[in-house]
Write a protein that holds these residues in place. Structure first.
Motif, PDB file in Angstrom:
ATOM      1  N   ASN A  84       0.814  -1.208   0.000  1.00 35.28           N
ATOM      2  CA  ASN A  84       0.000   0.000   0.000  1.00 35.28           C
ATOM      3  C   ASN A  84       0.852   1.265   0.000  1.00 35.28           C
ATOM      4  OD1 ASN A  84      -2.321  -1.539  -0.057  1.00 35.28           O
ATOM      5  ND2 ASN A  84      -2.441  -1.674   2.154  1.00 35.28           N
ATOM      6  N   TYR A  85       0.638   2.130   1.011  1.00 33.52           N
ATOM      7  CA  TYR A  85       1.302   3.437   1.029  1.00 33.52           C
ATOM      8  C   TYR A  85       2.819   3.338   1.200  1.00 33.52           C
ATOM      9  CZ  TYR A  85      -3.327   5.472   1.440  1.00 33.52           C
ATOM     10  OH  TYR A  85      -4.621   5.836   1.206  1.00 33.52           O
ATOM     11  N   ALA A  86       3.312   2.204   1.635  1.00 29.40           N
ATOM     12  CA  ALA A  86       4.757   2.068   1.822  1.00 29.40           C
ATOM     13  C   ALA A  86       5.503   2.310   0.514  1.00 29.40           C
ATOM     14  CB  ALA A  86       5.088   0.689   2.372  1.00 29.40           C
ATOM     15  N   TRP A  87       4.857   1.987  -0.623  1.00 28.47           N
ATOM     16  CA  TRP A  87       5.541   2.180  -1.905  1.00 28.47           C
ATOM     17  C   TRP A  87       5.729   3.651  -2.240  1.00 28.47           C
ATOM     18  CZ3 TRP A  87       8.608  -0.991  -3.983  1.00 28.47           C
ATOM     19  CH2 TRP A  87       8.395  -2.365  -3.897  1.00 28.47           C
ATOM     20  N   VAL A  88       4.903   4.519  -1.704  1.00 30.69           N
ATOM     21  CA  VAL A  88       5.102   5.951  -1.923  1.00 30.69           C
ATOM     22  C   VAL A  88       6.461   6.376  -1.399  1.00 30.69           C
ATOM     23  CG1 VAL A  88       4.224   8.250  -1.368  1.00 30.69           C
ATOM     24  CG2 VAL A  88       2.629   6.378  -1.851  1.00 30.69           C
ATOM     25  N   VAL A  89       6.895   5.733  -0.321  1.00 30.96           N
ATOM     26  CA  VAL A  89       8.205   6.032   0.265  1.00 30.96           C
ATOM     27  C   VAL A  89       9.285   5.155  -0.358  1.00 30.96           C
ATOM     28  CG1 VAL A  89       9.534   6.087   2.407  1.00 30.96           C
ATOM     29  CG2 VAL A  89       7.111   6.712   2.429  1.00 30.96           C
ATOM     30  N   LEU A  90       8.970   3.870  -0.560  1.00 34.32           N
ATOM     31  CA  LEU A  90       9.998   2.923  -0.997  1.00 34.32           C
ATOM     32  C   LEU A  90      10.460   3.156  -2.430  1.00 34.32           C
ATOM     33  CD1 LEU A  90       8.679  -0.417   0.539  1.00 34.32           C
ATOM     34  CD2 LEU A  90      10.660   0.912   1.269  1.00 34.32           C
ATOM     35  N   GLU A  91       9.550   3.535  -3.324  1.00 32.16           N
ATOM     36  CA  GLU A  91       9.930   3.674  -4.725  1.00 32.16           C
ATOM     37  C   GLU A  91      11.053   4.688  -4.935  1.00 32.16           C
ATOM     38  OE1 GLU A  91       8.004   4.676  -9.115  1.00 32.16           O
ATOM     39  OE2 GLU A  91       6.809   4.934  -7.293  1.00 32.16           O
ATOM     40  N   PRO A  92      10.917   5.929  -4.459  1.00 27.40           N
ATOM     41  CA  PRO A  92      12.034   6.870  -4.655  1.00 27.40           C
ATOM     42  C   PRO A  92      13.266   6.486  -3.846  1.00 27.40           C
ATOM     43  CG  PRO A  92      10.318   7.873  -3.300  1.00 27.40           C
ATOM     44  CD  PRO A  92       9.762   6.592  -3.821  1.00 27.40           C
ATOM     45  N   LEU A  93      13.063   5.899  -2.668  1.00 23.76           N
ATOM     46  CA  LEU A  93      14.209   5.552  -1.844  1.00 23.76           C
ATOM     47  C   LEU A  93      15.038   4.437  -2.471  1.00 23.76           C
ATOM     48  CD1 LEU A  93      12.893   5.769   1.820  1.00 23.76           C
ATOM     49  CD2 LEU A  93      13.762   7.535   0.305  1.00 23.76           C
ATOM     50  N   LEU A  94      14.380   3.467  -3.102  1.00 26.49           N
ATOM     51  CA  LEU A  94      15.118   2.391  -3.764  1.00 26.49           C
ATOM     52  C   LEU A  94      15.979   2.934  -4.905  1.00 26.49           C
ATOM     53  CD1 LEU A  94      12.454  -0.466  -3.877  1.00 26.49           C
ATOM     54  CD2 LEU A  94      14.561  -0.423  -2.551  1.00 26.49           C
ATOM     55  N   HIS A  95      15.425   3.875  -5.656  1.00 31.06           N
ATOM     56  CA  HIS A  95      16.218   4.499  -6.706  1.00 31.06           C
ATOM     57  C   HIS A  95      17.450   5.192  -6.126  1.00 31.06           C
ATOM     58  CE1 HIS A  95      12.576   4.027  -9.198  1.00 31.06           C
ATOM     59  NE2 HIS A  95      13.402   4.104 -10.224  1.00 31.06           N
ATOM     60  N   LEU A  96      17.236   5.897  -5.047  1.00 33.82           N
ATOM     61  CA  LEU A  96      18.351   6.641  -4.451  1.00 33.82           C
ATOM     62  C   LEU A  96      19.427   5.702  -3.920  1.00 33.82           C
ATOM     63  CD1 LEU A  96      16.571   9.528  -2.512  1.00 33.82           C
ATOM     64  CD2 LEU A  96      17.603   9.558  -4.770  1.00 33.82           C
ATOM     65  N   VAL A  97      19.011   4.632  -3.276  1.00 34.51           N
ATOM     66  CA  VAL A  97      19.991   3.684  -2.731  1.00 34.51           C
ATOM     67  C   VAL A  97      20.821   3.064  -3.846  1.00 34.51           C
ATOM     68  CG1 VAL A  97      20.236   1.466  -1.554  1.00 34.51           C
ATOM     69  CG2 VAL A  97      18.681   3.193  -0.637  1.00 34.51           C
ATOM     70  N   ILE A  98      20.144   2.660  -4.942  1.00 35.35           N
ATOM     71  CA  ILE A  98      20.862   2.040  -6.062  1.00 35.35           C
ATOM     72  C   ILE A  98      21.863   3.012  -6.663  1.00 35.35           C
ATOM     73  CG2 ILE A  98      20.590   1.145  -8.408  1.00 35.35           C
ATOM     74  CD1 ILE A  98      17.878  -0.009  -7.473  1.00 35.35           C
ATOM     75  N   TYR A  99      21.416   4.237  -6.955  1.00 36.88           N
ATOM     76  CA  TYR A  99      22.325   5.221  -7.546  1.00 36.88           C
ATOM     77  C   TYR A  99      23.453   5.586  -6.590  1.00 36.88           C
ATOM     78  CZ  TYR A  99      19.483   6.192 -11.684  1.00 36.88           C
ATOM     79  OH  TYR A  99      18.822   6.098 -12.876  1.00 36.88           O
ATOM     80  N   TYR A 100      23.116   5.662  -5.310  1.00 36.07           N
ATOM     81  CA  TYR A 100      24.127   6.061  -4.331  1.00 36.07           C
ATOM     82  C   TYR A 100      25.276   5.063  -4.308  1.00 36.07           C
ATOM     83  CZ  TYR A 100      26.181   7.483   0.120  1.00 36.07           C
ATOM     84  OH  TYR A 100      27.049   7.899   1.090  1.00 36.07           O
ATOM     85  N   PHE A 101      24.945   3.779  -4.239  1.00 45.07           N
ATOM     86  CA  PHE A 101      26.013   2.776  -4.150  1.00 45.07           C
ATOM     87  C   PHE A 101      26.680   2.520  -5.501  1.00 45.07           C
ATOM     88  CE2 PHE A 101      23.821   1.798  -0.180  1.00 45.07           C
ATOM     89  CZ  PHE A 101      24.910   1.625   0.678  1.00 45.07           C
ATOM     90  N   LEU A 102      25.909   2.632  -6.587  1.00 39.03           N
ATOM     91  CA  LEU A 102      26.497   2.387  -7.895  1.00 39.03           C
ATOM     92  C   LEU A 102      27.475   3.494  -8.281  1.00 39.03           C
ATOM     93  CD1 LEU A 102      26.675   0.780 -10.530  1.00 39.03           C
ATOM     94  CD2 LEU A 102      24.699   2.074 -11.364  1.00 39.03           C
ATOM     95  N   PHE A 103      27.017   4.739  -8.183  1.00 40.58           N
ATOM     96  CA  PHE A 103      27.867   5.846  -8.604  1.00 40.58           C
ATOM     97  C   PHE A 103      28.749   6.367  -7.477  1.00 40.58           C
ATOM     98  CE2 PHE A 103      24.519   5.937 -11.763  1.00 40.58           C
ATOM     99  CZ  PHE A 103      25.216   6.184 -12.936  1.00 40.58           C
ATOM    100  N   GLY A 104      28.193   6.381  -6.265  1.00 43.99           N
ATOM    101  CA  GLY A 104      28.954   6.951  -5.156  1.00 43.99           C
ATOM    102  C   GLY A 104      30.068   6.052  -4.668  1.00 43.99           C
TER     103      GLY A 104
END
Length: 486
Positions: free
Chosen positions: A258-278
């Motif tokens: 349910n509403y957890a995806w409103v938070v999880l969707e952008p956060l998952l993108h950020l985590v992936i980019y953070y570890f991949l590029f950072g």
């Protein structure tokens, strides 16, 4: 028969019903005839066999089957309803009334019989009797919607539109998800001259019943006229916000979290980019992970809002054709919805800033809300202009994805555009989004105040595009609909 003789009645009857659904009346009638021998105590083979005879215009055979049913299965409601159908097909209103009266004498006041009696009375022109029997059916079966729908049909024939509306409102109380109720209500209120209510229920038909509870939808036209343009703007803004929230609810209800995806969707993108590029592809910039997120978070907000807004006016064509909803409503809903979804990522960006640097709070963060507001303004004017252009020239929708990819490269999301060669950097600095991302990095990463000149430039560009939007949406509303439906 050898293959079905050991089947339970329900399984056997399904075979014949399937043939009836395919309109294979002869085969179905033959099967029902066999079932009348095999399942002698069941009324269904007799009733359904009679219906198959109806479809083949074998009215005498149907009458014989029904005569037997009335003797043997007089306690079954279908006996009397199908008998009434038979009499109606023979155009014998007196016989139809007799069968319904006999059924009522045996079974009492069943709403199905009462509704059939009411329908017969209406066909005979006896409006008073029709309404009286329908009222009795509604009282007997207060939890059924069929008598209410029949009552609305009677009132519609008499052009008593306010009564039609009341009956359909009662249907909605019993069955909120009825597929035609909101359309019928809107039509009834329109015929009654209550155009505000007609528009409300058109919105409910398009967007769901929850929108009826919006503060915006309960404001009447006369109230808006008294309070002036500011009240109309508040009404419109409340409607946009309500629709955006309803969209989020609808989107969330289709998933387990349910509403957890409103938070999880952008956060998952950020985590992936953070570890991949950072961590893996460090570009040689100090604290590159946070540097990257300062570009990605604003970019994700911008990209999502613009891409979802691009075809929003096209998606609202039918509603604009049937109501006074302004074209600007549709891209604004997409923008606000994307903004709500991006709020958790913005909060995370600030949290990561303090994780990366636990020094005392920098006064430069007071500029953060100002940058967010400026970006929202920039997103709004660009997304609305794109939505208008796509509604006029549909081919533009096919290049939105490619255009956003190019804009990401030219906005310094994964690099510092100020480090580009002089000529290239000179042109990139005129990209308002690049200026916004640079401002985020100054405030969050460097702890410095952003360049006020750059922020004023973004405001100026947004103001200019806002003026263009005003002209386009003011002058081209009808063309949006005509061209979009072409």
């Amino acid at each position: 028969m050898t293959q079905i003789e050991y089947l339970a009645p329900a399984q056997a009857f399904d075979l014949a019903n399937a043939l009836m659904q395919q309109k294979r009346w002869v085969e179905a009638g033959t099967l029902w005839q066999a079932f009348r021998e095999q399942y002698k105590g069941h009324p269904t083979p007799w009733m359904q066999g009679a219906i198959c005879c109806f479809k083949q215009e074998l009215y005498q055979q149907a009458g014989e089957l029904l005569e037997f049913s009335r003797r043997q299965f007089d306690k079954h409601l279908s006996t009397w309803l199908v008998s009434a159908d038979w009499a109606q097909l023979k155009d014998d209103a007196a016989l139809e009334a007799e069968f319904l009266a006999q059924g009522r004498a045996v079974l009492g006041d069943r709403w199905e019989l009462l509704c059939r009696i009411a329908a017969l009375a209406m066909r005979n022109g006896d409006v008073a009797a029709a309404k009286a029997h329908n009222l009795l059916a509604r009282n007997v079966a207060s939890e059924q919607i069929e008598p209410l729908i029949q009552a609305s049909e009677f009132s519609e024939k008499l052009e008593q539109w306010e009564e039609v509306a009341e009956y359909w409102k009662a249907v909605i109380v019993l069955k909120p998800a009825h597929p035609h109720a909101y359309q019928k209500l809107s039509h009834a209120y329109g015929q009654a001259g209550q155009h505000v209510l007609a528009r409300r229920y058109r919105l409910a038909m398009q967007y769901g019943a929850e929108i009826l509870n919006s503060p915006a939808t309960v404001v009447q036209d006369d109230v808006r006229k008294v309070k002036g343009p500011s009240s109309s703007l508040m009404h419109f803004s409340a409607l946009v916000i309500t629709k955006a929230i309803l969209n989020l609810k609808s989107e969330s209800s289709r998933t387990h979290l349910n509403y957890a995806w409103v938070v999880l969707e952008p956060l998952l993108h950020l985590v992936i980019y953070y570890f991949l590029f950072g961590k893996v592809l460090n570009a040689g910039v100090e604290n590159y992970g946070l540097f990257l997120l300062c570009g990605l978070v604003p970019w994700m907000w911008f990209s999502k809002a613009v891409s979802t807004s691009a075809t929003s006016i096209l998606g609202g064509q039918s509603l604009m054709l049937n109501s006074n909803v302004q074209p600007a409503f549709f891209p604004l809903v997409s923008i606000v919805q994307s903004t709500f979804k991006q709020c958790p990522a913005m909060v995370l960006l600030l949290v990561l800033r303090f994780v990366a640097d636990d020094d005392s709070l920098s006064l430069s963060l007071i500029y953060f809300p100002l940058i967010v507001v400026l970006q929202f303004l920039l997103i709004t004017v660009l997304a609305m202009l794109l939505a208008a252009l796509v509604s006029i020239v549909r081919d533009i929708a096919n290049i939105v994805g490619t255009g956003l990819t190019l804009l990401m490269i030219l906005s310094g999301v994964i690099y510092n555009y100020q480090s580009l060669p002089a000529k290239v950097g000179e042109w990139v600095q005129y990209n308002p989004l690049a200026v916004i991302i640079s401002a985020y990095r100054e405030v969050i990463l460097q702890g410095n105040a952003p360049e006020i000149q750059g922020l004023l430039y973004v405001f100026g560009v947004s103001f200019l595009l806002g003026a263009v939007n005003y002209v386009v949406y003011k002058l081209q509303r009808k063309k949006f609909v005509r061209r979009g439906m072409a």
